[in-house]
Each structure stands twice: as C-alpha cells, then as structure tokens.
Write a protein that holds these residues in place. Structure first.
Motif, PDB file in Angstrom:
ATOM      1  N   GLU A  30       1.430  -1.595  -0.046  1.00  0.00           N
ATOM      2  CA  GLU A  30       0.220   0.003   0.305  1.00  0.00           C
ATOM      3  C   GLU A  30       0.937   1.026  -0.361  1.00  0.00           C
ATOM      4  OE1 GLU A  30      -3.027   1.358   3.263  1.00  0.00           O
ATOM      5  OE2 GLU A  30      -3.822  -0.133   1.751  1.00  0.00           O
ATOM      6  N   LEU A  31       0.209   1.708  -0.822  1.00  0.00           N
ATOM      7  CA  LEU A  31       1.898   3.440  -1.018  1.00  0.00           C
ATOM      8  C   LEU A  31       0.819   4.483  -1.090  1.00  0.00           C
ATOM      9  CD1 LEU A  31       3.814   1.818  -3.608  1.00  0.00           C
ATOM     10  CD2 LEU A  31       4.267   1.205  -1.174  1.00  0.00           C
ATOM     11  N   LYS A  32       1.295   5.869  -1.373  1.00  0.00           N
ATOM     12  CA  LYS A  32       0.773   6.985  -1.270  1.00  0.00           C
ATOM     13  C   LYS A  32       1.213   7.797  -2.933  1.00  0.00           C
ATOM     14  CE  LYS A  32       1.298   8.968   3.278  1.00  0.00           C
ATOM     15  NZ  LYS A  32       1.504  10.158   4.251  1.00  0.00           N
ATOM     16  N   ILE A  33       0.493   7.646  -3.178  1.00  0.00           N
ATOM     17  CA  ILE A  33       0.554   8.699  -4.991  1.00  0.00           C
ATOM     18  C   ILE A  33       0.556  10.147  -4.381  1.00  0.00           C
ATOM     19  CG2 ILE A  33      -0.970   7.149  -6.209  1.00  0.00           C
ATOM     20  CD1 ILE A  33       0.702   7.095  -8.463  1.00  0.00           C
ATOM     21  N   LEU A  34       0.890  11.420  -4.996  1.00  0.00           N
ATOM     22  CA  LEU A  34       0.782  12.631  -4.947  1.00  0.00           C
ATOM     23  C   LEU A  34      -0.479  12.700  -6.188  1.00  0.00           C
ATOM     24  CD1 LEU A  34       4.073  14.432  -4.750  1.00  0.00           C
ATOM     25  CD2 LEU A  34       2.312  14.087  -2.432  1.00  0.00           C
ATOM     26  N   SER A  35      -1.180  13.873  -5.864  1.00  0.00           N
ATOM     27  CA  SER A  35      -2.433  13.853  -6.541  1.00  0.00           C
ATOM     28  C   SER A  35      -1.923  14.300  -8.227  1.00  0.00           C
ATOM     29  CB  SER A  35      -3.195  14.884  -6.147  1.00  0.00           C
ATOM     30  OG  SER A  35      -3.736  14.832  -4.807  1.00  0.00           O
ATOM     31  N   ARG A  36      -0.673  14.716  -7.982  1.00  0.00           N
ATOM     32  CA  ARG A  36      -0.219  15.584  -9.198  1.00  0.00           C
ATOM     33  C   ARG A  36       0.550  13.836 -10.232  1.00  0.00           C
ATOM     34  NH1 ARG A  36       5.553  18.202  -7.985  1.00  0.00           N
ATOM     35  NH2 ARG A  36       6.536  17.763 -10.568  1.00  0.00           N
ATOM     36  N   TYR A  37       0.601  12.671  -9.691  1.00  0.00           N
ATOM     37  CA  TYR A  37       0.849  11.818 -10.735  1.00  0.00           C
ATOM     38  C   TYR A  37      -0.546  10.947 -10.340  1.00  0.00           C
ATOM     39  CZ  TYR A  37       5.617  13.523  -9.886  1.00  0.00           C
ATOM     40  OH  TYR A  37       6.367  14.307  -9.771  1.00  0.00           O
ATOM     41  N   PHE A  38      -1.608  10.597  -9.790  1.00  0.00           N
ATOM     42  CA  PHE A  38      -2.483   9.379  -9.421  1.00  0.00           C
ATOM     43  C   PHE A  38      -3.144   9.470 -10.980  1.00  0.00           C
ATOM     44  CE2 PHE A  38      -6.797   8.784  -8.934  1.00  0.00           C
ATOM     45  CZ  PHE A  38      -6.105   7.291  -8.411  1.00  0.00           C
ATOM     46  N   PRO A  39      -3.720  11.091 -11.516  1.00  0.00           N
ATOM     47  CA  PRO A  39      -4.611  10.798 -12.797  1.00  0.00           C
ATOM     48  C   PRO A  39      -3.497  10.357 -13.863  1.00  0.00           C
ATOM     49  CG  PRO A  39      -4.507  12.314 -12.219  1.00  0.00           C
ATOM     50  CD  PRO A  39      -3.669  11.885 -10.876  1.00  0.00           C
ATOM     51  N   CYS A  40      -2.169  10.374 -14.068  1.00  0.00           N
ATOM     52  CA  CYS A  40      -1.894   9.700 -14.754  1.00  0.00           C
ATOM     53  C   CYS A  40      -1.090   8.011 -14.878  1.00  0.00           C
ATOM     54  CB  CYS A  40      -0.178  10.673 -14.911  1.00  0.00           C
ATOM     55  SG  CYS A  40      -0.678  12.599 -15.296  1.00  0.00           S
ATOM     56  N   VAL A  41      -1.174   7.856 -14.016  1.00  0.00           N
ATOM     57  CA  VAL A  41      -1.325   6.643 -13.406  1.00  0.00           C
ATOM     58  C   VAL A  41      -2.388   5.463 -13.808  1.00  0.00           C
ATOM     59  CG1 VAL A  41      -0.658   4.842 -11.356  1.00  0.00           C
ATOM     60  CG2 VAL A  41       1.057   6.992 -11.672  1.00  0.00           C
ATOM     61  N   CYS A  42      -3.281   6.023 -13.575  1.00  0.00           N
ATOM     62  CA  CYS A  42      -5.181   5.208 -13.308  1.00  0.00           C
ATOM     63  C   CYS A  42      -5.402   5.556 -14.682  1.00  0.00           C
ATOM     64  CB  CYS A  42      -5.362   6.010 -12.535  1.00  0.00           C
ATOM     65  SG  CYS A  42      -5.443   5.703 -10.761  1.00  0.00           S
ATOM     66  N   CYS A  43      -5.156   6.280 -15.388  1.00  0.00           N
ATOM     67  CA  CYS A  43      -5.585   5.788 -16.869  1.00  0.00           C
ATOM     68  C   CYS A  43      -3.950   5.687 -17.783  1.00  0.00           C
ATOM     69  CB  CYS A  43      -5.656   7.494 -17.432  1.00  0.00           C
ATOM     70  SG  CYS A  43      -4.043   8.787 -17.677  1.00  0.00           S
ATOM     71  N   ASP A  44      -2.931   5.031 -17.621  1.00  0.00           N
ATOM     72  CA  ASP A  44      -1.641   4.458 -17.613  1.00  0.00           C
ATOM     73  C   ASP A  44      -1.307   5.026 -19.072  1.00  0.00           C
ATOM     74  OD1 ASP A  44      -2.177   1.748 -16.860  1.00  0.00           O
ATOM     75  OD2 ASP A  44      -4.136   1.455 -18.690  1.00  0.00           O
ATOM     76  N   TYR A  45      -0.686   6.676 -18.171  1.00  0.00           N
ATOM     77  CA  TYR A  45      -0.305   7.701 -19.573  1.00  0.00           C
ATOM     78  C   TYR A  45       0.834   7.162 -18.503  1.00  0.00           C
ATOM     79  CZ  TYR A  45       1.595  11.739 -21.440  1.00  0.00           C
ATOM     80  OH  TYR A  45       3.122  12.585 -22.438  1.00  0.00           O
ATOM     81  N   LYS A  46       0.783   7.513 -17.219  1.00  0.00           N
ATOM     82  CA  LYS A  46       2.228   7.113 -16.517  1.00  0.00           C
ATOM     83  C   LYS A  46       2.175   5.898 -15.755  1.00  0.00           C
ATOM     84  CE  LYS A  46       4.578   8.836 -12.568  1.00  0.00           C
ATOM     85  NZ  LYS A  46       5.323   7.843 -11.587  1.00  0.00           N
ATOM     86  N   ILE A  47       3.622   4.973 -16.800  1.00  0.00           N
ATOM     87  CA  ILE A  47       3.988   3.564 -16.359  1.00  0.00           C
ATOM     88  C   ILE A  47       4.947   3.151 -15.811  1.00  0.00           C
ATOM     89  CG2 ILE A  47       1.957   2.654 -18.286  1.00  0.00           C
ATOM     90  CD1 ILE A  47       4.139   2.286 -19.770  1.00  0.00           C
ATOM     91  N   PHE A  48       5.236   3.859 -14.604  1.00  0.00           N
ATOM     92  CA  PHE A  48       6.647   3.076 -14.101  1.00  0.00           C
ATOM     93  C   PHE A  48       6.408   4.173 -12.537  1.00  0.00           C
ATOM     94  CE2 PHE A  48       7.545   7.205 -16.257  1.00  0.00           C
ATOM     95  CZ  PHE A  48       7.983   7.817 -14.939  1.00  0.00           C
ATOM     96  N   GLU A  49       6.970   3.863 -11.845  1.00  0.00           N
ATOM     97  CA  GLU A  49       7.890   4.608 -10.689  1.00  0.00           C
ATOM     98  C   GLU A  49       8.797   4.179 -10.652  1.00  0.00           C
ATOM     99  OE1 GLU A  49       5.482   5.586  -7.579  1.00  0.00           O
ATOM    100  OE2 GLU A  49       4.309   6.508  -9.423  1.00  0.00           O
TER     101      GLU A  49
END
Length: 81
Positions: free
Chosen positions: A4-23
């Motif tokens: 279970e990890l925190k993710i900042l609001s500025r990155y969250f939408p990009c991860v959830c829509c598969d635009y940002k596919i790395f951490e």
C-alpha cells in the motif's frame, strides 16, 4: 506480496489512465516483479479516497547506472481481474 503506497495527486490521474507506467521508489519494501501495488492518492495532507491497483512488471534496481543507491524503478501494469 501487496504493498500500500501513497501517490501524490499530481501523478495519480496519469497512473490510473496508464499514461505514466512507471514508478521511482525507495526500495524499502523489497519490491519484486509480480507484486501488487495499491496506490492511494495523497494530496500532501490527507488521503483523497481515490485509489487504483497496479502490478509490478519489470524492475531496475540500484545496480544499474543512474539509479540512486537504495532506489528502484518499476514498470506498472493493470491488474487482470
């Protein structure tokens, strides 16, 4: 393993829509390929209530040039339901 990890609001939408596919993360949890990541949106003060699940694909550890000691970079994949 599930993390279970925190993710900042500025990155969250990009991860959830598969635009940002790395951490890029501190590897304080011994992340492995196949682990499930439960990302919970964090606005800097509190959780927003939004979340998403991803699975770790490929991982680059700190034995690769350019990755700071103690960190890792991992690819994110949708969790197949």
């Amino acid at each position: 393993m599930r993390h279970e990890l925190k993710i900042l609001s500025r990155y969250f939408p990009c991860v959830c829509c598969d635009y940002k596919i790395f951490e890029i993360r501190l590897n304080d949890r011994n992340f492995k390929e196949g682990d499930i990541i439960h990302l919970k949106e964090w606005d800097g003060k509190k959780y927003t209530g939004r979340d998403c699940l991803r699975k770790i694909g490929y991982i680059l550890y700190d034995d690769v040039p350019g990755i700071e000691k103690g960190f890792c970079v991992f690819g994110l994949k949708r969790v197949e339901e």
